[in-house]
Design a protein around this motif. Structure first.
Motif, PDB file in Angstrom:
ATOM      1  N   LEU A   1       0.722  -1.256   0.180  1.00 16.20           N
ATOM      2  CA  LEU A   1       0.103   0.247  -0.195  1.00 16.20           C
ATOM      3  C   LEU A   1       1.147   1.189  -0.175  1.00 16.20           C
ATOM      4  N   GLU A   2       1.925   1.004   0.779  1.00 19.08           N
ATOM      5  CA  GLU A   2       2.967   2.426   1.313  1.00 19.08           C
ATOM      6  C   GLU A   2       3.430   2.945  -0.479  1.00 19.08           C
ATOM      7  N   ASN A   3       3.693   1.737  -1.335  1.00 18.71           N
ATOM      8  CA  ASN A   3       4.362   1.454  -2.731  1.00 18.71           C
ATOM      9  C   ASN A   3       4.243   2.237  -3.475  1.00 18.71           C
ATOM     10  N   SER A   4       2.359   1.388  -3.065  1.00 22.39           N
ATOM     11  CA  SER A   4       1.389   1.443  -4.838  1.00 22.39           C
ATOM     12  C   SER A   4       0.388   2.077  -4.748  1.00 22.39           C
ATOM     13  N   LEU A   5       0.013   3.001  -3.723  1.00 22.58           N
ATOM     14  CA  LEU A   5      -1.154   3.069  -3.456  1.00 22.58           C
ATOM     15  C   LEU A   5      -1.734   3.878  -4.399  1.00 22.58           C
ATOM     16  N   ASP A   6      -0.988   4.909  -5.637  1.00 20.04           N
ATOM     17  CA  ASP A   6      -1.316   5.688  -6.982  1.00 20.04           C
ATOM     18  C   ASP A   6      -1.875   4.409  -7.931  1.00 20.04           C
ATOM     19  N   LYS A   7      -1.399   4.052  -7.408  1.00 21.60           N
ATOM     20  CA  LYS A   7      -1.021   2.528  -8.911  1.00 21.60           C
ATOM     21  C   LYS A   7      -2.366   1.297  -8.640  1.00 21.60           C
ATOM     22  N   LEU A   8      -2.718   1.100  -6.801  1.00 19.62           N
ATOM     23  CA  LEU A   8      -2.825  -0.682  -6.553  1.00 19.62           C
ATOM     24  C   LEU A   8      -3.478  -1.092  -7.587  1.00 19.62           C
ATOM     25  N   GLU A   9      -4.768  -0.223  -8.715  1.00 16.74           N
ATOM     26  CA  GLU A   9      -5.343  -1.409  -9.384  1.00 16.74           C
ATOM     27  C   GLU A   9      -5.042  -1.391 -10.453  1.00 16.74           C
ATOM     28  N   GLU A  10      -3.705  -0.830 -10.865  1.00 18.56           N
ATOM     29  CA  GLU A  10      -3.468  -1.586 -12.132  1.00 18.56           C
ATOM     30  C   GLU A  10      -2.062  -2.303 -12.046  1.00 18.56           C
ATOM     31  N   ILE A  11      -2.336  -2.675 -10.484  1.00 15.41           N
ATOM     32  CA  ILE A  11      -0.733  -4.068 -10.153  1.00 15.41           C
ATOM     33  C   ILE A  11      -1.941  -5.447 -10.527  1.00 15.41           C
ATOM     34  N   GLU A  12      -1.419  -6.205 -12.068  1.00 17.18           N
ATOM     35  CA  GLU A  12      -1.061  -7.376 -12.289  1.00 17.18           C
ATOM     36  C   GLU A  12      -0.568  -9.187 -12.069  1.00 17.18           C
ATOM     37  N   GLU A  13      -0.139  -7.990 -11.125  1.00 14.94           N
ATOM     38  CA  GLU A  13       0.519  -9.882 -10.521  1.00 14.94           C
ATOM     39  C   GLU A  13       1.515  -8.672  -8.590  1.00 14.94           C
ATOM     40  N   ILE A  14       0.935  -9.836  -7.193  1.00  9.40           N
ATOM     41  CA  ILE A  14       2.377  -9.568  -6.454  1.00  9.40           C
ATOM     42  C   ILE A  14       2.732 -11.208  -6.789  1.00  9.40           C
ATOM     43  N   ARG A  15       3.780 -10.610  -6.360  1.00 10.06           N
ATOM     44  CA  ARG A  15       5.049 -12.162  -6.583  1.00 10.06           C
ATOM     45  C   ARG A  15       5.728 -11.784  -5.188  1.00 10.06           C
ATOM     46  N   LEU A  16       5.231 -12.780  -4.543  1.00  8.12           N
ATOM     47  CA  LEU A  16       5.949 -13.154  -2.336  1.00  8.12           C
ATOM     48  C   LEU A  16       7.393 -14.168  -3.215  1.00  8.12           C
ATOM     49  N   ARG A  17       8.437 -13.667  -2.247  1.00 14.48           N
ATOM     50  CA  ARG A  17       9.557 -15.061  -3.061  1.00 14.48           C
ATOM     51  C   ARG A  17      10.330 -14.679  -0.629  1.00 14.48           C
ATOM     52  N   LEU A  18      10.252 -16.289  -1.273  1.00 17.48           N
ATOM     53  CA  LEU A  18      10.914 -16.217   0.365  1.00 17.48           C
ATOM     54  C   LEU A  18      12.755 -16.020   0.373  1.00 17.48           C
ATOM     55  N   GLU A  19      12.930 -15.166   1.736  1.00 22.54           N
ATOM     56  CA  GLU A  19      13.856 -14.019   1.992  1.00 22.54           C
ATOM     57  C   GLU A  19      14.403 -13.128   0.937  1.00 22.54           C
ATOM     58  N   ARG A  20      13.286 -12.287  -0.411  1.00 19.29           N
ATOM     59  CA  ARG A  20      13.168 -11.762  -1.711  1.00 19.29           C
ATOM     60  C   ARG A  20      13.185 -10.753  -0.610  1.00 19.29           C
ATOM     61  N   PRO A  21      13.067  -9.509  -2.128  1.00 20.88           N
ATOM     62  CA  PRO A  21      12.223  -8.314  -2.220  1.00 20.88           C
ATOM     63  C   PRO A  21      10.645  -9.013  -2.652  1.00 20.88           C
ATOM     64  N   ILE A  22       9.589  -7.902  -2.664  1.00 17.25           N
ATOM     65  CA  ILE A  22       8.748  -8.039  -3.203  1.00 17.25           C
ATOM     66  C   ILE A  22       8.668  -7.540  -4.757  1.00 17.25           C
ATOM     67  N   ILE A  23       8.068  -8.335  -5.308  1.00 15.51           N
ATOM     68  CA  ILE A  23       7.628  -8.073  -6.773  1.00 15.51           C
ATOM     69  C   ILE A  23       6.476  -7.573  -7.392  1.00 15.51           C
ATOM     70  N   LEU A  24       5.698  -6.186  -7.902  1.00 12.11           N
ATOM     71  CA  LEU A  24       5.202  -5.734  -8.469  1.00 12.11           C
ATOM     72  C   LEU A  24       4.959  -5.513  -9.581  1.00 12.11           C
ATOM     73  N   LYS A  25       4.108  -6.102 -10.407  1.00  9.76           N
ATOM     74  CA  LYS A  25       4.327  -6.431 -11.604  1.00  9.76           C
ATOM     75  C   LYS A  25       2.735  -5.325 -12.118  1.00  9.76           C
ATOM     76  N   TYR A  26       3.344  -4.440 -13.277  1.00  4.70           N
ATOM     77  CA  TYR A  26       2.164  -3.965 -14.034  1.00  4.70           C
ATOM     78  C   TYR A  26       2.092  -4.319 -15.841  1.00  4.70           C
ATOM     79  N   SER A  27       1.353  -3.927 -16.196  1.00  2.00           N
ATOM     80  CA  SER A  27       1.472  -3.903 -17.394  1.00  2.00           C
ATOM     81  C   SER A  27       2.474  -3.490 -17.880  1.00  2.00           C
TER      82      SER A  27
END
Length: 160
Positions: free
Chosen positions: A17-43
């Motif tokens: 939420l704090e990193n994508s509040l302005d583009k929240l509805e544009e997120i296509e994927e949320i990638r969680l990987r163990l002990e790795r950064p979170i990745i948000l995929k947009y078009s």
């Protein structure tokens, strides 16, 4: 999007939420990987959130996905994904457990990939004339195929 965020632990939800509040509805994927950064995929690209996902958060999220009954979802997990409320899919990666040359379970889960389902109004307008058989008032057998991430509403191939 809110229904997807409910499957995530509080800290991960806050970071998204704090990193994508302005583009929240544009997120296509949320990638969680163990002990790795979170990745948000947009078009039009990806955003990396510098937050390391813990094993506890991964397990917590998986338990939410499986409604606190991982055993009930074992067949879906063995297929590599679970469909959650809203038609969203969560891809699951880990070590496959094999029996008779078939994956029967996944353990040591190290990533969850939330693919956000969306309705695209008018997406089929261009191809309906190729799918509908108006003369016989039925539908042609149709298979729409393309690579992941390529919008299927722009391409078609008709076989009959």
């Amino acid at each position: 999007m809110e229904e997807v965020l409910n499957y995530l632990p509080d800290k991960i939800r806050e970071k998204i939420l704090e990193n994508s509040l302005d583009k929240l509805e544009e997120i296509e994927e949320i990638r969680l990987r163990l002990e790795r950064p979170i990745i948000l995929k947009y078009s039009n690209g990806e955003k990396v959130i510098k937050y390391s996902v813990t094993i506890e958060e991964m397990i917590s999220s998986l338990q939410e996905i499986c409604e606190n009954s991982i055993y009930t979802y074992q067949n879906q997990i063995a297929e590599g994904f679970v469909t959650i409320k809203g038609g969203h899919r969560v891809g699951i990666s880990g070590s496959g457990v094999m029996e008779n040359e078939k994956i029967i379970n996944i353990n040591h889960i190290y990533s969850l990939n939330f693919r956000i389902a969306r309705q695209v109004l008018g997406a089929s307008n261009k191809i309906l004339k190729y799918i509908l058989n108006l003369e016989k008032n039925n539908i042609f057998n149709t298979l729409i195929v393309s690579a992941p991430g390529v919008r299927k509403n722009y391409y078609y191939k008709r076989y009959y």
